[in-house]
Design an enzyme around this catalytic site. Structure first.
Site, PDB file in Angstrom:
ATOM      1  N   GLU A 155      18.150  -8.530 -23.513  1.00  0.00           N
ATOM      2  CA  GLU A 155      16.971  -8.863 -24.297  1.00  0.00           C
ATOM      3  C   GLU A 155      17.403  -9.146 -25.731  1.00  0.00           C
ATOM      4  OE1 GLU A 155      14.085  -5.434 -23.077  1.00  0.00           O
ATOM      5  OE2 GLU A 155      13.067  -7.366 -22.868  1.00  0.00           O
ATOM      6  N   GLU A 201      14.830  -2.236 -18.548  1.00  0.00           N
ATOM      7  CA  GLU A 201      15.528  -1.502 -19.615  1.00  0.00           C
ATOM      8  C   GLU A 201      14.919  -0.110 -19.651  1.00  0.00           C
ATOM      9  OE1 GLU A 201      18.183  -2.482 -21.022  1.00  0.00           O
ATOM     10  OE2 GLU A 201      18.109  -4.543 -20.285  1.00  0.00           O
ATOM     11  N   CYS A 254      14.415   4.954 -27.315  1.00  0.00           N
ATOM     12  CA  CYS A 254      15.377   4.900 -26.213  1.00  0.00           C
ATOM     13  C   CYS A 254      16.809   5.026 -26.724  1.00  0.00           C
ATOM     14  CB  CYS A 254      15.199   3.609 -25.418  1.00  0.00           C
ATOM     15  SG  CYS A 254      15.278   2.149 -26.458  1.00  0.00           S
ATOM     16  N   ASN A 286       6.286   3.528 -26.840  1.00  0.00           N
ATOM     17  CA  ASN A 286       7.004   3.998 -28.039  1.00  0.00           C
ATOM     18  C   ASN A 286       7.264   2.920 -29.086  1.00  0.00           C
ATOM     19  OD1 ASN A 286       8.999   2.871 -26.365  1.00  0.00           O
ATOM     20  ND2 ASN A 286      10.585   4.124 -27.303  1.00  0.00           N
TER      21      ASN A 286
HETATM   22  P1  NAD Z   1       6.995   4.851 -18.249  1.00  0.00           P
HETATM   23  O1  NAD Z   1       8.068   4.426 -17.317  1.00  0.00           O
HETATM   24  O2  NAD Z   1       6.181   6.031 -17.911  1.00  0.00           O
HETATM   25  O3  NAD Z   1       5.941   3.657 -18.445  1.00  0.00           O
HETATM   26  C1  NAD Z   1       6.336   2.369 -18.885  1.00  0.00           C
HETATM   27  C2  NAD Z   1       5.324   1.349 -18.373  1.00  0.00           C
HETATM   28  O4  NAD Z   1       5.420   1.287 -16.951  1.00  0.00           O
HETATM   29  C3  NAD Z   1       3.871   1.697 -18.697  1.00  0.00           C
HETATM   30  O5  NAD Z   1       3.157   0.518 -19.014  1.00  0.00           O
HETATM   31  C4  NAD Z   1       3.388   2.288 -17.378  1.00  0.00           C
HETATM   32  O6  NAD Z   1       2.004   2.171 -17.190  1.00  0.00           O
HETATM   33  C5  NAD Z   1       4.142   1.435 -16.383  1.00  0.00           C
HETATM   34  N1  NAD Z   1       4.280   2.043 -15.042  1.00  0.00           N
HETATM   35  C6  NAD Z   1       4.293   3.368 -14.728  1.00  0.00           C
HETATM   36  N2  NAD Z   1       4.406   3.520 -13.391  1.00  0.00           N
HETATM   37  C7  NAD Z   1       4.482   2.276 -12.856  1.00  0.00           C
HETATM   38  C8  NAD Z   1       4.632   1.780 -11.532  1.00  0.00           C
HETATM   39  N3  NAD Z   1       4.707   2.596 -10.483  1.00  0.00           N
HETATM   40  N4  NAD Z   1       4.695   0.446 -11.340  1.00  0.00           N
HETATM   41  C9  NAD Z   1       4.634  -0.400 -12.393  1.00  0.00           C
HETATM   42  N5  NAD Z   1       4.481   0.004 -13.670  1.00  0.00           N
HETATM   43  C10 NAD Z   1       4.413   1.330 -13.903  1.00  0.00           C
HETATM   44  O7  NAD Z   1       7.691   4.993 -19.691  1.00  0.00           O
HETATM   45  P2  NAD Z   1       7.044   5.477 -21.076  1.00  0.00           P
HETATM   46  O8  NAD Z   1       6.810   6.944 -21.029  1.00  0.00           O
HETATM   47  O9  NAD Z   1       5.898   4.581 -21.447  1.00  0.00           O
HETATM   48  O10 NAD Z   1       8.225   5.134 -22.109  1.00  0.00           O
HETATM   49  C11 NAD Z   1       9.267   6.015 -22.410  1.00  0.00           C
HETATM   50  C12 NAD Z   1      10.545   5.592 -21.706  1.00  0.00           C
HETATM   51  O11 NAD Z   1      10.867   4.255 -22.066  1.00  0.00           O
HETATM   52  C13 NAD Z   1      11.756   6.407 -22.111  1.00  0.00           C
HETATM   53  O12 NAD Z   1      12.490   6.752 -20.967  1.00  0.00           O
HETATM   54  C14 NAD Z   1      12.561   5.450 -22.997  1.00  0.00           C
HETATM   55  O13 NAD Z   1      13.939   5.710 -23.038  1.00  0.00           O
HETATM   56  C15 NAD Z   1      12.252   4.143 -22.369  1.00  0.00           C
HETATM   57  N6  NAD Z   1      12.485   3.035 -23.307  1.00  0.00           N
HETATM   58  C16 NAD Z   1      13.563   2.219 -23.097  1.00  0.00           C
HETATM   59  C17 NAD Z   1      13.822   1.165 -23.982  1.00  0.00           C
HETATM   60  C18 NAD Z   1      14.995   0.238 -23.756  1.00  0.00           C
HETATM   61  O14 NAD Z   1      14.983  -0.864 -24.287  1.00  0.00           O
HETATM   62  N7  NAD Z   1      15.998   0.647 -22.988  1.00  0.00           N
HETATM   63  C19 NAD Z   1      12.988   0.960 -25.093  1.00  0.00           C
HETATM   64  C20 NAD Z   1      11.905   1.824 -25.268  1.00  0.00           C
HETATM   65  C21 NAD Z   1      11.655   2.852 -24.362  1.00  0.00           C
END
Ligand code: NAD
Length: 478
Positions: free
Chosen positions: A457, A248, A282, A150
C-alpha cells in the site's frame, strides 16, 4: 455538540438508519454519531451500483479522474479542523494526532490525484519488424474496502484514492466505531463530483456487511486492514473464489536499544512509538529489546517518559495521549497486563486502575521471550521491555515472531544499523526514529502474519493492487 446521523451511500442515494451508536470515549455521555446496521441486501445493491458505474468511470481519462481527487482534497482542506475535532470525539486520539491524520488524508488525495497524469504502461521493443509493444494498466473492476477504527480517515483515503485513480468503482465498509471520520472523506469526494455509483458506502457489522462484501463474486478485489484473525479469514475466503486480495494486519513491533545509544533519546523514541496514538497503531513499539549496558537505565528513563503521557481528553490543551477506544479494547489491554504480571513481569510504570477509558501508560519489565506480552499484539499503551545479550541476539528476538510489520533500532553505529536493517524480517525499518509514522510516498506493508505480502500500500506502487497489466502488440505494414 450535535449527534450526526451517518447515511449509507448507494448509487448516489443516501439513506440513514439506526443500529450503531458511537459515544465519545473521553466523555461517554456524548453521543457522537449514529450509523445504520445494514444487512446483506445493502451490500448487494451497492455492488450492483458499483458494477454499473464502473465502465463509465474507467472510460474517463485518468487526469479527469485525478481532477476529482484533487478537488476533493481542497474540499477536505476546507473542513480540516472540523474533521480533526470530530475524529478526536469519535476515536479519542489527541487533536494534534487527529490534525495530522486528516492532513494525511488530504495529501493522499493530492498524491493520487496527480498520479492521474502519470499512471500508464511501458513501451517495449518487439522482436518483430514494424511492430510496437506496449502495456496497459486495466482496472480490476469493483473493489471492496474494509477498514479499521484506528486511522479512520487516513486508511480509507489510502485505499480509496489508488482504487479510484486506477479506474475502479468502490464499496467501502468503514469500522463500526468510526463512521463519522469516514463520512468526512466520502462527502468531500461526492461534493467534488464523483459520479453516482463510483463510490458506495455501507455501514454495519463485519459479520454481516463485511462477510457479504468479501463473498460477492462481482467484487474483483478486496483490500482489508485490521486484525490478523479477521484478515486471515478474509484472505482465505477471497482466494477461494479466485478474487484478488490484500490484507494488512497486526504487529508486535520491536525497538532495539543498543549499549551505544543515547538512553534519554531512546526512551523518548520508545514513548512516542509506544504511547503515542494510545499505542493503538499497527506499527506501535510494543516491545523494546535492550542490551545489558543500557537495560536498567532505559527502563527508568521510559518510566519517566510514561509519566508525561498522562491520559486525557484529546481536545484539551497539552494532552499527549487520549483514552482507549472502547470498553472492549480496554478489557483486552488490562487482561494482557494482568496476564503479564501473573507470568512474573514487573510493572515499572502504570498499573493504576483505569478511570473510564483513561488508562495510564504501562511499562512491563523482567519478561522473557516466552511471555505472552512479549509475543502477542496488545494494541494499547503498553510497552514490554526485554533483554538481549548483543545485536545478534536482539535480531533473533525481533525475528522470533509470527508478525513482521515494523522494527526499529537506537544506535550511534552505522554498521549496526545497516546490519539490523538487512537482517530483520519486517516491512518497515526505522533507525533512531519511532516505529510509528510513515511517509505517504513510500511503500508500506508487512511480512509473516502481518500481511498478505503480495502488493504494497501507499506510494505509486499502491495502484498495482487495483490494476492488472495487459500487453498489446501493434503491427503495421510497409
Ligand atoms: P478488526 O479486524 O476487528 O476490524 C477491521 C474491519 O474488519 C472492521 O471494519 C470490521 O467491521 C471488519 N470485519 C470484522 N469481522 C469481519 C468479517 N468476518 N468479515 C469481513 N469484515 C470484518 O480490526 P480493528 O479492531 O478495527 O483494528 C485493529 C487492528 O487493525 C489491529 O490488529 C491493528 O494492528 C490492525 N491495523 C493494521 C494496520 C496495517 O496497515 N497493518 C493499520 C491499522 C490497523
Amino acid at each position: 455538540m450535535s449527534t450526526v446521523q451517518i447515511p449509507n451511500l448507494i448509487a448516489g442515494e443516501e439513506a440513514v438508519g439506526d443500529g450503531f451508536e458511537r459515544y465519545n470515549p473521553a466523555d461517554p455521555a456524548e453521543l457522537v454519531a449514529v450509523a445504520p446496521a445494514s444487512g446483506a441486501e445493502a451490500v448487494d445493491a451497492a455492488v450492483t451500483a458499483a458494477a454499473e458505474a464502473q465502465p463509465g468511470w474507467a472510460a474517463l481519462p485518468a487526469p479527469a479522474r485525478g481532477a476529482i481527487l484533487l478537488d476533493a482534497a481542497e474540499i477536505l482542506r476546507g473542513h480540516h479542523e472540523e474533521a480533526a475535532r470530530d475524529l478526536v470525539r469519535e476515536e479519542g486520539k489527541t487533536l494534534t494526532e487527529a490534525r495530522g491524520e486528516v492532513r494525511r488524508a488530504i495529501d493522499v488525495l493530492r498524491f493520487f490525484g496527480s498520479e492521474g497524469w502519470r499512471i500508464g504502461g511501458q513501451v517495449l521493443p518487439s522482436s518483430l519488424p514494424d511492430t510496437m509493444v506496449h502495456t496497459r494498466r486495466e482496472p480490476v473492476g469493483v473493489v471492496g474496502l474494509i477498514t479499521p477504527w484506528n486511522f479512520p480517515i487516513a486508511i480509507p483515503a489510502w485505499k480509496l484514492a489508488p482504487a479510484l485513480i486506477g479506474g475502479n468503482t468502490v464499496v467501502l465498509k468503514p469500522a463500526e466505531l468510526t463512521p463519522l471520520s469516514a463520512r468526512h472523506l466520502t462527502e468531500a469526494l461526492v461534493q467534488a463530483g464523483l459520479p453516482a455509483g463510483v463510490l458506495n458506502v455501507v455501514h454495519g457489522s463485519g459479520a454481516v456487511v463485511g462477510e457479504a462484501l468479501v463473498r460477492d463474486p462481482r467484487v474483483a478485489a478486496v483490500s482489508f486492514t485490521g486484525s490478523t484473525q479477521v484478515g486471515m479469514r478474509i484472505e482465505r475466503a477471497v482466494q477461494e473464489r479466485r478474487g484478488r486480495v490484500q490484507v494488512e494486519m497486526g504487529g508486535k513491533n520491536a525497538l532495539v536499544v543498543l549499549d551505544d545509544a543515547d538512553v534519554e533519546q531512546a526512551a523518548r523514541i520508545a514513548a512516542a512509538g509506544g504511547f503515542g496514538l494510545t499505542g493503538q497503531a499497527c506499527t506501535a513499539s510494543s516491545r523494546v529489546i535492550c542490551t545489558p549496558g543500557v537495560h536498567d537505565d532505559f527502563v527508568a528513563a521510559l518510566a519517566k517518559e510514561a509519566a508525561r503521557y498522562r491520559p486525557g481528553n484529546g481536545l484539551a490543551d497539552g494532552t499527549l495521549m487520549g483514552p482507549v477506544v472502547s470498553e472492549q479494547q480496554l478489557a483486552t489491554i488490562t487482561a494482557a497486563i494482568d496476564q503479564a504480571t501473573a507470568e512474573g513481569a514487573t510493572v515499572a510504570a502504570g498499573g493504576e486502575a483505569p478511570k473510564g477509558l483513561m488508562l495510564a501508560p504501562t511499562v512491563l519489565s523482567g519478561l522473557s521471550q516466552e511471555n505472552t506480552a512479549a509475543r502477542e499484539e496488545i494494541f494499547g499503551p503498553v510497552v514490554a521491555v526485554l533483554s538481549a545479550a548483543d545485536l545478534d541476539d536482539a535480531i533473533n528476538l525481533v525475528n522470533d515472531s509470527r508478525y513482521g510489520l515494523a522494527a526499529g533500532i537506537c544506535t550511534r553505529s552505522l554498521a549496526a544499523a545497516q546490519r539490523f536493517a538487512a537482517a530483520v524480517r519486517v516491512g518497515v525499518v526505522k533507525v533512531n526514529r519511532p516505529t510509528t509514522g510513515l511517509d505517504l510516498n513510500v511503500p508500506f506493508g508487512g511480512v509473516g502474519d502481518s500481511s498478505s505480502n503480495t502488493f504494497r500500500e501507499q506510494g505509486a506502487v499502491a495502484v498495482d493492487f487495483y490494476t492488472w497489466s495487459k500487453s498489446v502488440y501493434l503491427g503495421w505494414e510497409g
